[in-house]
Motif scaffolding. Structure first.
Motif, PDB file in Angstrom:
ATOM      1  N   MET A  54    -113.126 -89.502  11.974  1.00 28.71           N
ATOM      2  CA  MET A  54    -113.212 -90.035  11.187  1.00 28.71           C
ATOM      3  C   MET A  54    -113.536 -89.329   9.458  1.00 28.71           C
ATOM      4  O   MET A  54    -112.842 -90.127   8.542  1.00 28.71           O
ATOM      5  CB  MET A  54    -115.237 -89.085  10.699  1.00 28.71           C
ATOM      6  N   ARG A 116    -116.935-101.165   4.800  1.00 27.72           N
ATOM      7  CA  ARG A 116    -116.235-100.601   3.836  1.00 27.72           C
ATOM      8  C   ARG A 116    -115.470 -99.681   6.021  1.00 27.72           C
ATOM      9  O   ARG A 116    -116.133 -99.070   6.165  1.00 27.72           O
ATOM     10  CB  ARG A 116    -115.608 -99.955   2.587  1.00 27.72           C
ATOM     11  N   GLY A 117    -114.125 -99.998   5.688  1.00 27.65           N
ATOM     12  CA  GLY A 117    -113.529 -97.484   6.440  1.00 27.65           C
ATOM     13  C   GLY A 117    -113.450 -98.688   7.870  1.00 27.65           C
ATOM     14  O   GLY A 117    -113.389 -97.343   8.715  1.00 27.65           O
ATOM     15  N   LEU A 140    -114.848-108.943   2.447  1.00 24.22           N
ATOM     16  CA  LEU A 140    -114.326-108.224   2.872  1.00 24.22           C
ATOM     17  C   LEU A 140    -112.887-107.884   1.572  1.00 24.22           C
ATOM     18  O   LEU A 140    -112.626-106.819   2.116  1.00 24.22           O
ATOM     19  CB  LEU A 140    -113.899-108.586   4.170  1.00 24.22           C
ATOM     20  N   ASN A 141    -111.973-108.805   1.246  1.00 25.72           N
ATOM     21  CA  ASN A 141    -111.272-108.751   1.218  1.00 25.72           C
ATOM     22  C   ASN A 141    -110.226-107.724   1.850  1.00 25.72           C
ATOM     23  O   ASN A 141    -109.464-106.772   1.275  1.00 25.72           O
ATOM     24  CB  ASN A 141    -111.876-107.368  -0.480  1.00 25.72           C
ATOM     25  N   ALA A 142    -110.279-107.639   2.817  1.00 26.45           N
ATOM     26  CA  ALA A 142    -109.304-107.064   3.906  1.00 26.45           C
ATOM     27  C   ALA A 142    -108.518-108.774   4.320  1.00 26.45           C
ATOM     28  O   ALA A 142    -108.923-109.298   5.123  1.00 26.45           O
ATOM     29  CB  ALA A 142    -110.621-106.379   4.528  1.00 26.45           C
TER      30      ALA A 142
ATOM     31  N   MET B   1    -106.030-100.598   2.776  1.00 27.77           N
ATOM     32  CA  MET B   1    -106.023-101.419   3.396  1.00 27.77           C
ATOM     33  C   MET B   1    -107.536-101.500   3.357  1.00 27.77           C
ATOM     34  O   MET B   1    -108.231-102.089   4.187  1.00 27.77           O
ATOM     35  CB  MET B   1    -104.784-101.467   4.144  1.00 27.77           C
ATOM     36  N   SER B   2    -108.697-101.009   2.657  1.00 26.13           N
ATOM     37  CA  SER B   2    -109.225-100.618   3.668  1.00 26.13           C
ATOM     38  C   SER B   2    -110.156-101.827   2.726  1.00 26.13           C
ATOM     39  O   SER B   2    -109.872-102.550   2.076  1.00 26.13           O
ATOM     40  CB  SER B   2    -110.583 -99.100   2.690  1.00 26.13           C
ATOM     41  N   ILE B   3    -111.367-101.805   3.506  1.00 23.94           N
ATOM     42  CA  ILE B   3    -112.306-103.114   3.065  1.00 23.94           C
ATOM     43  C   ILE B   3    -112.876-103.235   2.236  1.00 23.94           C
ATOM     44  O   ILE B   3    -113.998-102.146   1.959  1.00 23.94           O
ATOM     45  CB  ILE B   3    -112.595-103.743   4.467  1.00 23.94           C
ATOM     46  N   GLY B   4    -112.902-103.251   1.301  1.00 27.71           N
ATOM     47  CA  GLY B   4    -113.715-103.527   0.172  1.00 27.71           C
ATOM     48  C   GLY B   4    -113.394-102.192  -0.719  1.00 27.71           C
ATOM     49  O   GLY B   4    -112.554-102.057  -0.120  1.00 27.71           O
ATOM     50  N   LYS B   5    -114.590-102.690  -1.505  1.00 29.33           N
ATOM     51  CA  LYS B   5    -113.947-100.799  -2.884  1.00 29.33           C
ATOM     52  C   LYS B   5    -115.316-100.424  -3.270  1.00 29.33           C
ATOM     53  O   LYS B   5    -114.865 -99.733  -4.120  1.00 29.33           O
ATOM     54  CB  LYS B   5    -112.900-101.711  -3.637  1.00 29.33           C
ATOM     55  N   VAL B   6    -115.984-101.217  -3.685  1.00 31.56           N
ATOM     56  CA  VAL B   6    -117.054-100.518  -4.458  1.00 31.56           C
ATOM     57  C   VAL B   6    -117.843 -99.313  -3.877  1.00 31.56           C
ATOM     58  O   VAL B   6    -118.111 -99.582  -2.387  1.00 31.56           O
ATOM     59  CB  VAL B   6    -118.207-101.618  -4.419  1.00 31.56           C
ATOM     60  N   HIS B  52    -119.210 -97.191   3.447  1.00 29.95           N
ATOM     61  CA  HIS B  52    -118.108 -96.375   3.843  1.00 29.95           C
ATOM     62  C   HIS B  52    -118.666 -95.925   5.187  1.00 29.95           C
ATOM     63  O   HIS B  52    -118.747 -95.041   5.100  1.00 29.95           O
ATOM     64  CB  HIS B  52    -117.147 -95.485   3.203  1.00 29.95           C
ATOM     65  N   MET B  54    -116.585 -94.435   7.314  1.00 34.06           N
ATOM     66  CA  MET B  54    -116.317 -93.280   8.105  1.00 34.06           C
ATOM     67  C   MET B  54    -116.934 -91.926   7.321  1.00 34.06           C
ATOM     68  O   MET B  54    -117.320 -91.050   7.925  1.00 34.06           O
ATOM     69  CB  MET B  54    -114.155 -93.365   8.348  1.00 34.06           C
TER      70      MET B  54
END
Lengths: 337, 337
Positions: A54, A116-117, A140-142, B1-6, B52, B54
DNA sequence: TTGTAAGCGTTATCAA
DNA sequence: TTGATAACGCTTACAA
């Protein structure tokens, strides 16, 4: 309750170096002297150090994990697809996080999943994605690859259920059958309607009348209506309502397996009078001697996984839409009327 | 390339509060005013924020993920077990990280897998774990439940293959058969020997002679020798070498399915004289009308998963060893000799 | 009830 | 070639 306990700090201390040096060794950085590397490697060994995944992910901003969401990963249908996915994913050094959308509300599960993540990409094998879910996916923007739902916006692998059903029934028509029954899943199953449409189309093309009594559903609703039990039930209803059927089109392989059992109990000869539509590469249909429509799910899994990895590496890629063509897997010689 | 960003920071800023407050809202902490919660929830909604995973795991020191490692998760055998595991794991809010040990060197895969923080616990369904692997497992210092290997040190769920085989063959003996064939996986399959032992034991108990010609292996080695193809091959060899067999014990359900296909091709009546050893709750054997020894793999998966969760919550628990008893699932009336 | 700040275990950017 | 140290995004005392 974490696994292990030794951190990079202990290793650094034990080896008499800085943590950054340990990190470099861990990541095979070339800019570390042979002597230092030896020391560090030894310390890692002695202390039994394992990196914390992680932490690494957080620092690197990627999870090396691809998630696959399906209504069920234990159903024959998705299972076959997963084989292809698994092989590809593993080959590329990713982990596979399985999410099954069956039991719960898909929305909720997907939400939990849409974090995310968690994962670098998502393989979403949920037929009939609605706009609400697509909106979530967009959020998701993924990298996302859709299986079973066509979309111009996302990579998608999809197929034409109606065409597959039509092909199966047409096969029976070609054998000379005129009274062809259909075993269907419960009516509110996602895939019930298109398969029934294909069935009707094949009859129409052949100039055969459509008799509603010839389509029978199972009662059991588990697995979206695709279970051995449902097939067992459906064929009994069918034979009761239309005793003159000479061939049967089962909307899925599991329905056919259930039907086989019922037919055997009735002392009927099988499988001469039955064609199966199965979306699988499983040997089961073949080994049961059933005709089968093969939707090449293994291949779909393979290609979809390949595409998702391609997309992770290059998110700007134009999205692809790939239609999977049904294929008659085995042409059994069925009794001519 | 992570999912989302906020991130939580943006949310805090947007809502005009501190990040800790956002965190509290996220975790349903009671110590946050209704008004503030409203604001934060609104901001989360507007910004499309997703936590997130992780980062959360790292901060909380737990991954909410349980890993299941099997030689194959798509084989009928393990698949059935996974159903039980999946249900339990999901119910308890864990994620399922699948690792399949088939293709590669198990050692290497396990090592890759043995990383702190990846998972909270490990469900290891690898029959015949050797000391070297057990050493690696020990190193984890983590909750581990073993399936298919007995160990006093770890929780383990295991069964007696020989006893299961004996029960199946005894059933055939009771039907009056004296020439009973056995379809076996390739000899170096982990489970080949005990099942053959059980077969021999049943004959011995019945005072019947043991004829090596009656045990035939498949040639195909994939899936550790358990494939439809292998069954198809084995029964042909069997009938060639011992044409007088009147009953068959197949060491697994897939072998039986393959055998059925071969028998049908030969125009033989099936499956009245066939017993199968299956580690499954699958309906396939039942629907094919085969007698079957059921090792209740679904139940094993369920119980093992329950135990692993129990252990996560209380690592000090004394380890349990649970033996799974085979069970004759269906008693077909077979032809008496 | 809310905010500040110190971790969690890595990676990565600078200097040295 | 190495070492400090600032991220990474969150949770959680401890203060206010």
């Amino acid at each position: 309750m974490s696994i292990g306990k030794v951190t990079i700090y202990e290793v650094a201390q034990h080896a008499g170096v800085a943590i950054s040096t340990v990190s470099r060794v861990l990541n095979n950085s070339p800019e570390v002297s042979h002597a230092t590397r030896q020391k560090v490697v030894a310390s890692i060994e002695v202390l039994g150090f394992r990196p914390h995944r992680m932490a690494k992910m957080l620092a690197q901003q990627n999870s090396q994990t691809i998630s696959v969401a399906t209504p069920s990963f234990t159903a024959l249908f998705y299972n076959e697809m997963l084989k292809g996915v698994k092989d590809t994913i593993r080959e590329n050094g990713f982990d596979l996080l399985l999410t099954d959308l069956s039991s719960q509300n898909p929305h909720e599960t997907l939400t939990r999943f849409f974090q995310r993540g968690s994962v670098d990409a998502l393989l979403l094998a949920l037929p009939g994605l609605d706009e609400k879910l697509l909106y979530e996916v967009r959020l998701l923007n993924a990298p996302v690859v859709l299986i079973g739902t066509r979309s111009d916006e996302f990579d998608s692998f999809y197929w034409d259920d109606a065409a597959g059903a039509e092909m199966a029934v047409q096969h029976l028509v070609e054998q000379g059958h005129t009274r062809i029954g259909m075993l269907a899943p419960h009516e509110w199953s996602e895939d019930a309607a298109p398969r029934a449409d294909g069935y009707r189309r094949a009859l129409l093309n052949a100039g055969l009348p459509f008799d509603p009594l010839l389509i029978q559903e199972g009662i059991t609703i588990k697995h979206a209506g695709h279970s051995e039990e449902a097939g067992y039930e459906a064929i009994q209803a069918l034979i009761k309502n239309a005793p003159d059927v000479t061939a049967i089109f089962a909307a899925s392989d599991v329905l056919a397996i259930g039907a086989l059992a019922a037919l055997r109990e009735m002392g009927k000869q099988v499988p001469e009078d039955m064609a199966v539509m199965g979306y699988d590469d499983l040997k089961i249909s073949r080994f049961l001697g059933l005709s089968s429509i093969n939707q090449k799910m293994f291949q779909v899994g393979l290609e979809a996984a390949t595409q998702v990895i391609r997309r992770i590496n290059d998110p700007k890629l134009p999205s692809i839409q790939r239609k999977i063509e049904p294929e008659l897997q085995i042409r059994m010689t069925t009794r001519r009327k």
